[in-house]
Design a protein around this motif. Structure first.
Motif, mmCIF file in Angstrom:
data_model
loop_
_atom_site.group_PDB
_atom_site.id
_atom_site.type_symbol
_atom_site.label_atom_id
_atom_site.label_comp_id
_atom_site.label_asym_id
_atom_site.label_seq_id
_atom_site.Cartn_x
_atom_site.Cartn_y
_atom_site.Cartn_z
ATOM 1 N N LEU A 1 42.404 32.314 43.969
ATOM 2 C CA LEU A 1 42.169 33.327 42.951
ATOM 3 C C LEU A 1 43.329 34.323 42.982
ATOM 4 O O LEU A 1 43.765 34.731 44.051
ATOM 5 N N ASN A 2 43.818 34.699 41.827
ATOM 6 C CA ASN A 2 44.927 35.646 41.747
ATOM 7 C C ASN A 2 44.447 37.053 41.447
ATOM 8 O O ASN A 2 44.954 38.015 42.005
ATOM 9 N N PHE A 3 43.484 37.159 40.549
ATOM 10 C CA PHE A 3 42.891 38.464 40.252
ATOM 11 C C PHE A 3 41.571 38.278 39.536
ATOM 12 O O PHE A 3 41.259 37.194 39.050
ATOM 13 N N ILE A 4 40.795 39.362 39.508
ATOM 14 C CA ILE A 4 39.514 39.377 38.807
ATOM 15 C C ILE A 4 39.405 40.696 38.053
ATOM 16 O O ILE A 4 39.806 41.740 38.566
ATOM 17 N N PHE A 5 38.915 40.612 36.821
ATOM 18 C CA PHE A 5 38.684 41.786 35.987
ATOM 19 C C PHE A 5 37.224 41.801 35.561
ATOM 20 O O PHE A 5 36.662 40.755 35.247
ATOM 21 N N SER B 1 35.139 28.390 28.119
ATOM 22 C CA SER B 1 35.396 29.595 28.909
ATOM 23 C C SER B 1 36.619 29.463 29.804
ATOM 24 O O SER B 1 36.793 30.237 30.732
ATOM 25 N N PHE B 2 37.452 28.468 29.538
ATOM 26 C CA PHE B 2 38.674 28.259 30.305
ATOM 27 C C PHE B 2 39.853 28.335 29.346
ATOM 28 O O PHE B 2 39.789 27.803 28.246
ATOM 29 N N LEU B 3 40.923 28.985 29.776
ATOM 30 C CA LEU B 3 42.140 28.983 28.979
ATOM 31 C C LEU B 3 43.338 29.131 29.896
ATOM 32 O O LEU B 3 43.221 29.620 31.020
ATOM 33 N N ASP B 4 44.480 28.691 29.418
ATOM 34 C CA ASP B 4 45.712 28.798 30.186
ATOM 35 C C ASP B 4 46.496 30.001 29.706
ATOM 36 O O ASP B 4 46.600 30.256 28.504
ATOM 37 N N ILE C 1 42.696 30.825 33.341
ATOM 38 C CA ILE C 1 41.757 31.930 33.169
ATOM 39 C C ILE C 1 40.364 31.353 32.963
ATOM 40 O O ILE C 1 40.157 30.497 32.106
ATOM 41 N N ILE C 2 39.417 31.830 33.773
ATOM 42 C CA ILE C 2 38.027 31.423 33.679
ATOM 43 C C ILE C 2 37.215 32.697 33.492
ATOM 44 O O ILE C 2 37.404 33.656 34.248
ATOM 45 N N VAL D 1 38.459 35.781 35.703
ATOM 46 C CA VAL D 1 39.144 35.409 36.935
ATOM 47 C C VAL D 1 40.355 34.564 36.590
ATOM 48 O O VAL D 1 40.275 33.670 35.743
ATOM 49 N N ALA D 2 41.464 34.844 37.251
ATOM 50 C CA ALA D 2 42.663 34.021 37.106
ATOM 51 C C ALA D 2 42.830 33.205 38.379
ATOM 52 O O ALA D 2 42.891 33.756 39.476
ATOM 53 N N ALA D 3 42.877 31.907 38.216
ATOM 54 C CA ALA D 3 43.052 30.996 39.344
ATOM 55 C C ALA D 3 44.348 30.216 39.152
ATOM 56 O O ALA D 3 44.954 30.256 38.083
#
Length: 144
Positions: free
Chosen positions: A2-6, A48-51, A57-58, A69-71
């Motif tokens: 995981l890179n970040f969560i908002f 709910s997924f995008l690049d 991005i999920i 969340v960015a994975a």
């Protein structure tokens, strides 16, 4: 990883942002509004997924909040999707029906829950009792 969560409300206001990898301040300023806008502008029937750049991005919407969340691109999207759900369930378990107000006024507790679940971008704990034990201990100690 995981890179970040908002955590973002319907109006696009970021209520919580936690980065697990170092991001330059200017890069953060560019990333947050773009990702939030992309997620908020998607239709209900869209995936709910995008690049976005090097990220996958999920996101999930719960009531008036979006959990984004960015994975890494090679990560399992469904595992991250389930992580978001588990994070919300854990927050709900602690706050008895979590709301945007709970998050805004208990930011320290929300961060503690997140930090119990994720370490350096890796999901390390999924047991709700273990995740909430430090908070419940603090709550019990503060009542004395």
């Amino acid at each position: 990883m995981l890179n970040f969560i908002f955590l973002v409300n319907k109006q696009g206001q970021v209520r919580l942002s936690q980065y697990f990898k170092h991001q330059d301040e200017n890069e953060r300023r560019d990333i947050e509004p773009e990702i939030v806008k992309k997620c908020l502008n998607r239709q209900e029937n869209q995936c709910s997924f995008l690049d976005y750049k090097q990220y996958r991005i999920i996101y999930r919407k719960y009531a008036s909040l979006y959990f984004i969340v960015a994975a890494d691109e090679e990560d399992n999207e469904m595992a991250v999707y389930e992580f978001i759900h588990h994070f919300v369930e854990t927050l709900t378990s602690y706050f008895d029906k979590v709301t945007e107000i709970d998050i805004m006024f208990n930011m320290d507790k929300v961060h503690m829950i997140l930090m119990e679940m994720v370490l350096n971008g890796e999901i390390v704990e999924t047991n709700k009792n273990r995740i909430l034990a430090p908070l419940r201990t603090m709550d019990h100690a503060s009542k004395r």
